[in-house]
Design an enzyme around this catalytic site. Structure first.
Site, PDB file in Angstrom:
ATOM      1  N   HIS A  26       0.274  -3.033  -2.352  1.00 47.36           N
ATOM      2  CA  HIS A  26      -0.880  -2.237  -1.908  1.00 47.36           C
ATOM      3  C   HIS A  26      -1.657  -2.893  -0.774  1.00 47.36           C
ATOM      4  O   HIS A  26      -2.737  -2.428  -0.419  1.00 47.36           O
ATOM      5  CB  HIS A  26      -1.814  -1.984  -3.092  1.00 47.36           C
ATOM      6  CG  HIS A  26      -1.159  -1.201  -4.189  1.00 47.36           C
ATOM      7  ND1 HIS A  26      -0.873   0.134  -4.081  1.00 47.36           N
ATOM      8  CD2 HIS A  26      -0.691  -1.597  -5.405  1.00 47.36           C
ATOM      9  CE1 HIS A  26      -0.280   0.557  -5.189  1.00 47.36           C
ATOM     10  NE2 HIS A  26      -0.148  -0.489  -6.000  1.00 47.36           N
ATOM     11  N   ARG A  27      -1.099  -3.973  -0.201  1.00 47.71           N
ATOM     12  CA  ARG A  27      -1.807  -4.641   0.890  1.00 47.71           C
ATOM     13  C   ARG A  27      -1.986  -3.697   2.080  1.00 47.71           C
ATOM     14  O   ARG A  27      -3.035  -3.681   2.725  1.00 47.71           O
ATOM     15  CB  ARG A  27      -1.039  -5.905   1.306  1.00 47.71           C
ATOM     16  CG  ARG A  27      -1.757  -6.737   2.337  1.00 47.71           C
ATOM     17  CD  ARG A  27      -1.035  -8.059   2.559  1.00 47.71           C
ATOM     18  NE  ARG A  27      -1.331  -9.009   1.493  1.00 47.71           N
ATOM     19  CZ  ARG A  27      -0.514  -9.973   1.095  1.00 47.71           C
ATOM     20  NH1 ARG A  27       0.656 -10.109   1.656  1.00 47.71           N
ATOM     21  NH2 ARG A  27      -0.873 -10.800   0.131  1.00 47.71           N
ATOM     22  N   SER A  28      -0.963  -2.898   2.360  1.00 46.62           N
ATOM     23  CA  SER A  28      -1.041  -1.984   3.508  1.00 46.62           C
ATOM     24  C   SER A  28      -2.107  -0.914   3.299  1.00 46.62           C
ATOM     25  O   SER A  28      -2.841  -0.568   4.233  1.00 46.62           O
ATOM     26  CB  SER A  28       0.317  -1.315   3.755  1.00 46.62           C
ATOM     27  OG  SER A  28       0.722  -0.561   2.621  1.00 46.62           O
TER      28      SER A  28
END
Length: 343
Positions: free
Chosen positions: A282-284
């Protein structure tokens, strides 16, 4: 003392809009996670980063603090500042200019992190710390040219410190930590080797710059450079109003960003884009939201729009897409428009 070199002004760099946008977004919101700039020689990568010192806004700092702690965030103060408060001292605040701190390519881990004087600890029972580059970088831009040539463990150290906002040093069971909140900017020429995918993903934004293939654009680049070389001080002076305007724009954006809500629509747009381009984790998603919000703030708006997501999508997603080793397919921005059009 050597005279400071006059740098070609950021505001007069021709085109390279994505590179300039990526840098400005990180100044507005350092939590975006830095930027990696990839491109061939002579594409103004280093010029753009180093010349940021001409317009970076000043920030508050604790007077006399070796790490220039920001008094607005009491929980982030270094041990010395906390001890001064505990002793009843009222910390005095001063304004300090935000700087571009450059990391030497041959820097050792001790040079980066700083060193603990173990002999002094054993003799006195007190800690004695010699600050390194990360101490100087706190509250500033930390720039690494040819970052792909750095040892991986040094890059890991920089990325870890940038993510945590703290530099933690431990030697022989003795530990010391200090604030290390900075924007990490790396530049590199892909022809000289690339970074591991795991390291690429740790950079909030990435941009690939190319030389201009338009006669009109190349002509303008040549004219501006020759005019600068003829009288650097006069050339920079001629655009001082543009530089002041950019500083003011950043200062206003920093204030405005706290007023921009992250509504369900923005979250959904980020999630859809990440799923469309098969992002892992979920970093993006988080970075898309932070970058889009900073983009809105720079434009003086109080809401995140589709245009904000379109402006930052390639910067956030392109370097995170899994490709084969020799696949040079460019990020297709029309897919971003198509994805968001359905909302």
């Amino acid at each position: 003392m050597a005279e400071m070199q006059t740098l070609f002004p950021f505001v007069r760099i021709v085109k390279q809009d994505k590179m300039k946008r990526a840098l400005l977004l990180n100044v507005v919101d350092p939590s975006i996670g830095g930027v990696l700039i990839k491109g061939e020689k002579g594409t103004a990568k280093s010029t753009a980063v180093r010349s940021m010192a001409q317009f970076l806004p000043a920030r508050p700092a604790v007077k006399g603090c070796a790490y220039r702690c920001d008094p607005r965030y009491p929980k982030r103060l270094c041990a010395d500042c906390q001890a001064r408060i505990a002793a009843g001292e009222e910390l005095e605040t001063v304004k300090v200019p935000m700087k571009v701190i450059e990391l030497p390519l041959n820097a050792t881990e001790d040079r980066v992190s700083g060193t603990l004087d173990l002999e002094y600890v054993l003799k006195t029972g007190k800690k004695k710390f010699e600050p390194g580059v990360l101490a100087s970088a706190n509250g500033n831009i930390l720039y690494v040219d040819e970052i792909n040539l750095l040892d991986d463990h040094i890059i890991d150290l920089l990325l870890d410190s940038a993510a945590m906002g703290v530099n933690y040093v431990e030697r022989e069971g003795v530990s010391f930590s200090h604030p290390a909140r900075f924007v990490l900017v790396g530049t590199m020429n892909p022809e000289e080797g690339n970074l591991r995918p795991q390291l690429l993903d740790r950079f909030g934004l990435s941009v690939e710059v190319e030389g201009e293939d338009s006669i009109t654009t190349r002509t303008e680049v040549i004219k501006r450079r020759l005019a600068f070389d003829a009288d650097p001080e006069a050339y920079v002076d001629s655009c001082k109003d543009e530089l002041k305007a950019l500083t003011k724009q950043i200062e206003q954006a920093r204030k405005l960003i706290t007023e921009i809500p992250v509504d369900d629509n923005a979250v959904t747009m980020a999630a859809k884009l990440s799923m469309k381009f098969s992002m892992e984790g979920h970093r993006s998603d988080i970075t898309l939201i932070r970058a889009a919000r900073a983009n809105a703030a720079l434009a003086g708006r109080k809401e995140i729009t589709k245009d904000d997501m379109k402006d930052v999508a390639a910067l956030v997603l392109a370097h995170r897409i899994k490709r084969n080793a020799f696949d040079k397919t460019k990020f297709d921005e029309s897919e971003v428009t198509e994805c968001l059009a359905r909302m």
